[in-house]
Design an enzyme around this catalytic site. Structure first.
Site, PDB file in Angstrom:
ATOM      1  N   GLY A  52       0.766  -1.236   0.000  1.00  0.00           N
ATOM      2  CA  GLY A  52       0.000   0.000   0.000  1.00  0.00           C
ATOM      3  C   GLY A  52       0.795   1.283   0.000  1.00  0.00           C
ATOM      4  N   PRO A  72       4.783  -4.933  -0.861  1.00  0.00           N
ATOM      5  CA  PRO A  72       4.673  -3.814  -1.798  1.00  0.00           C
ATOM      6  C   PRO A  72       4.488  -4.303  -3.237  1.00  0.00           C
ATOM      7  CG  PRO A  72       6.965  -4.198  -1.241  1.00  0.00           C
ATOM      8  CD  PRO A  72       6.158  -5.164  -0.410  1.00  0.00           C
ATOM      9  N   GLY A  73       3.542  -3.732  -3.930  1.00  0.00           N
ATOM     10  CA  GLY A  73       3.388  -4.025  -5.359  1.00  0.00           C
ATOM     11  C   GLY A  73       3.714  -2.768  -6.140  1.00  0.00           C
ATOM     12  N   ARG A  74       2.815  -1.775  -5.980  1.00  0.00           N
ATOM     13  CA  ARG A  74       2.952  -0.503  -6.692  1.00  0.00           C
ATOM     14  C   ARG A  74       4.323   0.139  -6.472  1.00  0.00           C
ATOM     15  NH1 ARG A  74      -1.672   2.699  -7.373  1.00  0.00           N
ATOM     16  NH2 ARG A  74      -2.507   1.560  -5.579  1.00  0.00           N
ATOM     17  N   ARG A 127      -7.264   3.470 -14.362  1.00  0.00           N
ATOM     18  CA  ARG A 127      -7.164   4.057 -13.030  1.00  0.00           C
ATOM     19  C   ARG A 127      -7.731   5.472 -12.942  1.00  0.00           C
ATOM     20  NH1 ARG A 127      -3.288   5.044 -10.482  1.00  0.00           N
ATOM     21  NH2 ARG A 127      -4.058   4.327  -8.453  1.00  0.00           N
ATOM     22  N   TYR A 171     -10.547   5.567 -10.245  1.00  0.00           N
ATOM     23  CA  TYR A 171     -10.176   6.145  -8.947  1.00  0.00           C
ATOM     24  C   TYR A 171      -9.950   7.649  -9.012  1.00  0.00           C
ATOM     25  CZ  TYR A 171      -8.573   1.267  -8.608  1.00  0.00           C
ATOM     26  OH  TYR A 171      -8.466  -0.092  -8.664  1.00  0.00           O
ATOM     27  N   CYS A 184     -15.332   4.632 -26.799  1.00  0.00           N
ATOM     28  CA  CYS A 184     -16.627   5.292 -26.954  1.00  0.00           C
ATOM     29  C   CYS A 184     -17.213   5.611 -25.600  1.00  0.00           C
ATOM     30  CB  CYS A 184     -17.559   4.391 -27.745  1.00  0.00           C
ATOM     31  SG  CYS A 184     -16.916   4.134 -29.376  1.00  0.00           S
ATOM     32  N   GLU A 185     -16.601   6.539 -24.921  1.00  0.00           N
ATOM     33  CA  GLU A 185     -16.988   6.831 -23.548  1.00  0.00           C
ATOM     34  C   GLU A 185     -16.359   8.173 -23.177  1.00  0.00           C
ATOM     35  OE1 GLU A 185     -17.862   4.430 -19.658  1.00  0.00           O
ATOM     36  OE2 GLU A 185     -17.438   3.448 -21.528  1.00  0.00           O
ATOM     37  N   TYR A 221      -0.853  -1.760 -11.901  1.00  0.00           N
ATOM     38  CA  TYR A 221      -2.308  -1.727 -12.088  1.00  0.00           C
ATOM     39  C   TYR A 221      -2.736  -1.077 -13.401  1.00  0.00           C
ATOM     40  CZ  TYR A 221      -1.908  -2.954  -7.176  1.00  0.00           C
ATOM     41  OH  TYR A 221      -1.567  -3.558  -5.996  1.00  0.00           O
TER      42      TYR A 221
HETATM   43  N1  LLP Z   1      -1.196  -7.013  -0.136  1.00  0.00           N
HETATM   44  C1  LLP Z   1      -2.535  -7.159  -0.231  1.00  0.00           C
HETATM   45  C2  LLP Z   1      -3.202  -8.112   0.634  1.00  0.00           C
HETATM   46  C3  LLP Z   1      -3.254  -6.403  -1.173  1.00  0.00           C
HETATM   47  O1  LLP Z   1      -4.571  -6.555  -1.263  1.00  0.00           O
HETATM   48  C4  LLP Z   1      -2.570  -5.491  -2.006  1.00  0.00           C
HETATM   49  C5  LLP Z   1      -3.287  -4.701  -2.992  1.00  0.00           C
HETATM   50  C6  LLP Z   1      -1.178  -5.383  -1.869  1.00  0.00           C
HETATM   51  C7  LLP Z   1      -0.526  -6.148  -0.916  1.00  0.00           C
HETATM   52  C8  LLP Z   1      -0.360  -4.466  -2.740  1.00  0.00           C
HETATM   53  O2  LLP Z   1      -0.698  -3.131  -2.582  1.00  0.00           O
HETATM   54  P1  LLP Z   1       0.248  -2.016  -3.274  1.00  0.00           P
HETATM   55  O3  LLP Z   1       1.564  -2.027  -2.547  1.00  0.00           O
HETATM   56  O4  LLP Z   1       0.413  -2.369  -4.702  1.00  0.00           O
HETATM   57  O5  LLP Z   1      -0.514  -0.748  -3.081  1.00  0.00           O
HETATM   58  N2  LLP Z   1      -6.066  -1.414  -8.410  1.00  0.00           N
HETATM   59  C9  LLP Z   1      -5.778  -0.445  -7.377  1.00  0.00           C
HETATM   60  C10 LLP Z   1      -4.977  -1.034  -6.261  1.00  0.00           C
HETATM   61  C11 LLP Z   1      -5.650  -2.227  -5.634  1.00  0.00           C
HETATM   62  C12 LLP Z   1      -4.771  -2.865  -4.610  1.00  0.00           C
HETATM   63  C13 LLP Z   1      -5.316  -4.179  -4.191  1.00  0.00           C
HETATM   64  N3  LLP Z   1      -4.523  -4.821  -3.193  1.00  0.00           N
HETATM   65  C14 LLP Z   1      -5.053   0.744  -8.002  1.00  0.00           C
HETATM   66  O6  LLP Z   1      -4.838   0.749  -9.189  1.00  0.00           O
HETATM   67  O7  LLP Z   1      -4.721   1.686  -7.306  1.00  0.00           O
END
Ligand code: LLP
Length: 463
Positions: free
Chosen positions: A278, A321-323, A360, A364, A391-392, A421
C-alpha cells in the site's frame, strides 16, 4: 491534494483562473525524475530514452500504445526493499500490480518472495520457477480448486480471510496429509487516507476478519484447534497508495495487541506479522513517497517498541509492496492523434489507447503526468486533457496537464508511473488489443508480454 492556480497562458485564460491543476513546470522539457523510471533521460536530440534506447526507435519496433519497463530500475527497487528490511524480515512483491514470467524470474533472482491472489497468478509464479515456499496465497474468495492447487504445490503461506475459509483450508490440508502454514487477515479499523475503493482496513468491507468485536480472536481460536493448520501469524493490509505512515503504525500496534492476547489466552507467541502493501508512489510532482529504508525503520521501530512493552518476542515482519516496486519503473508510450481545442476550456489530445490500457483515472480519479517525448519544444504550455479512443466520455488518461502548444498529430507522448495496475487491469473494451510490455535494459529491449492481436480476439470468440 493541493492544487494551485497558475498565471494565465495565452490560450485558455478562462479555465486557467479556475485552478483545478498544478502550475505547469517552468520548462516542460525537463523530466521530473520523481515520476520517471531511473534510466529515463533525454538524448542530445531531445528525445526521451530509457535504458539507452530512444522512444522513436521503441515506437517503430514495438508500436504504440505500449508499456516500456525499466528492468534495472525494477531490480534496483527489489534490492532496495530487501536491503531496507534486512535478513530478519521478508518482502513479498504483490503480483496483482503486474505479473509476468520475466517479472517472477527477476524477483527470484533478487531474493524477493511473491504474493499471488488467484489461480492464474499462482500458475504464472510456479511456471516461471518461483519456489512454492516463497509464495503467499491471498484472496477473499479462493475457490476450492485454487486452495487445492496452492496446498498441493506447497505454498509457503495461505492468508485466511474468513471463518468459512479457515475450515475449508484445514480440510483440504488434512486431505493432502499436510499442516498448511497460514496467517489470518484481520481488519484493524484504520481509515486509510486514500480512495475509498482501495482502502481495506475499515470494518464495512469484504476483506479480513474484524479485530474490534473479538472476531479475530475467535478466528485464532478456531485456527489453533484444527489439525490441518499451522497458524504462524496475523496479516493486515490497510489499503493502497498511502503516504502517511500513521495508518501503518496504528495497524502494527493493533496486530501486536492481538498477538499479546493470543499469548495470554493460549500461551503461544505467533512468530510472524505481515503489514501488507500500500505504499504510495509519485504519479505527479506533487507526490512525495517515502523511501523503503524509512518505511522499514518506521515499521520495525513500532513493532519492536510495542512488543517490548508487552514482553513479547518480536515477530518476523513481512510486507507486500506491489505498486512501490513496479509502479515507477514503466511508462506508457502513445502516439498523438486528433487534437481538439475547445476555446475557453481546454484542448483534448486523443491518443491511440485509453481506458483499456489505464483504467485508473476513470476508476479512482487518479492523477497522472504526461510529457512530449519524441522531441523538445519551446512553445507555450497549453492545458490539455489526454483522452483515449474509446466510446466513452470518461475515457480519460490524464485529466489536467500541460503540453507544448505546438503539439501535433504523430508526436509521441508518454505517461509515467504506469507500471502498476495498468497492464494488470487492462481490458479489451471496444475490442481494443491490449498493449505489450517491453522490458528495456542496457541498450536492449525485449517483449515480455506481447501485444494482443485480432487473431487472439477471434480465437476466444468461438462463434
Ligand atoms: N497485499 C494485499 C493483501 C493487497 O490486497 C494489495 C493490494 C497489496 C498487498 C499491494 O498493494 P500495493 O503495494 O500495490 O498498493 N487497483 C488499485 C490497487 C488495488 C490494490 C489491491 N490490493 C489501483 O490501481 O490503485
Amino acid at each position: 491534494m493541493s492544487r494551485s492556480a497558475h498565471p494565465a497562458g495565452p490560450r485558455h485564460a478562462d479555465v486557467l483562473t479556475e485552478g483545478h491543476y498544478s502550475a505547469p513546470a517552468a520548462d516542460l522539457n525537463v523530466l521530473d525524475e520523481k515520476v520517471w523510471a531511473r534510466t529515463v533521460t533525454r538524448d542530445a536530440d531531445g528525445a526521451l530514452t530509457v535504458g539507452g534506447i530512444a522512444v522513436a526507435r521503441l515506437a517503430e519496433e514495438f508500436g504504440t500504445p505500449a508499456y516500456f519497463l525499466d528492468e534495472s530500475d525494477f531490480r534496483a527497487r527489489c534490492r532496495a526493499w530487501a536491503e531496507a528490511f534486512g535478513p530478519d524480515a521478508d518482502v513479498f512483491y504483490a503480483g496483482k500490480a503486474f505479473l509476468s514470467r520475466a517479472v517472477v524470474r527477476w524477483l527470484k533472482e533478487e531474493g524477493l518472495n511473491l504474493d499471488v491472489c488467484s489461480g492464474g497468478e499462482l500458475t504464472t509464479a510456479l511456471d516461471a520457477g518461483m519456489p512454492a515456499e516463497r509464495i503467499a496465497f491471498h484472496g477473499n474468495n479462493k475457490t476450492v480448486a485454487e486452495i487445492e492447487r496452492a496446498v498441493g504445490a506447497g505454498v509457503g503461506r495461505i492468508v485466511l480471510d474468513s471463518f468459512q475459509e479457515i475450515v475449508r483450508v484445514a480440510h483440504i490440508a488434512q486431505r493432502h496429509g499436510v499442516r498448511q502454514r497460514v496467517q489470518i487477515r484481520v481488519t484493524v479499523g484504520v481509515e486509510a487516507h486514500t480512495h475509498e475503493f482501495i482502502a481495506t482496513a475499515h470494518e464495512d468491507q469484504k476483506f479480513g476478519i474484524a479485530l474490534a468485536d473479538g472476531q479475530a480472536a475467535e478466528a485464532v481460536r478456531r485456527a489453533l484447534s484444527l489439525d490441518g493448520l499451522d497458524l504462524v501469524g496475523i496479516h493486515s493490509h490497510i489499503g493502497s497508495q498511502i503516504f502517511d505512515m500513521a495508518g501503518f503504525e496504528v495497524s502494527a500496534r493493533r496486530v501486536v495487541q492481538l498477538l499479546t492476547e493470543v499469548r495470554d489466552e493460549h500461551g503461544i507467541e505467533l512468530p510472524e506479522i505481515d503489514l501488507g502493501g500500500g505504499l504510495g508512489i509519485a504519479y505527479t510532482s506533487e507526490d512525495d513517497p517515502r523511501e523503503p529504508h524509512e518505511i522499514a525503520k518506521a515499521l520495525s521501530d513500532i513493532v519492536t517498541r510495542e512488543c517490548e512493552a508487552a514482553k513479547l518476542r518480536t515477530p518476523r515482519i513481512s510486507v507486500e509492496p506491489g505498486r512501490a516496486i513496479v509502479g515507477p519503473t514503466a511508462f506508457t508510450l502513445y502516439e498523438v492523434g486528433t487534437i481538439k481545442p475547445l476555446e475557453g476550456l481546454r484542448t483534448y489530445v486523443s491518443v491511440d489507447g485509453g481506458m483499456s490500457d489505464n483504467i485508473r483515472t476513470a476508476l479512482y480519479d487518479a492523477e497522472y503526468s504526461v510529457a512530449l517525448v519524441s522531441r523538445t519544444s519551446d512553445a507555450e504550455p497549453m492545458l490539455v486533457r489526454v483522452v483515449g479512443k474509446h466510446c466513452e466520455s470518461g475515457d480519460i488518461v490524464v485529466k489536467d496537464a500541460f503540453l507544448p502548444a505546438d503539439l501535433a498529430p504523430g508526436d509521441l507522448i508518454a505517461v509515467p508511473a504506469t507500471g502498476a495496475y495498468c497492464r494488470s487491469m487492462a481490458s479489451n473494451y471496444n475490442h481494443a488489443l491490449r498493449p505489450p510490455v517491453v522490458a528495456v535494459r542496457d541498450g536492449e529491449a525485449r517483449v515480455i508480454v506481447r501485444r494482443e492481436t485480432e487473431e487472439d480476439l477471434l480465437r476466444l470468440d468461438v462463434g
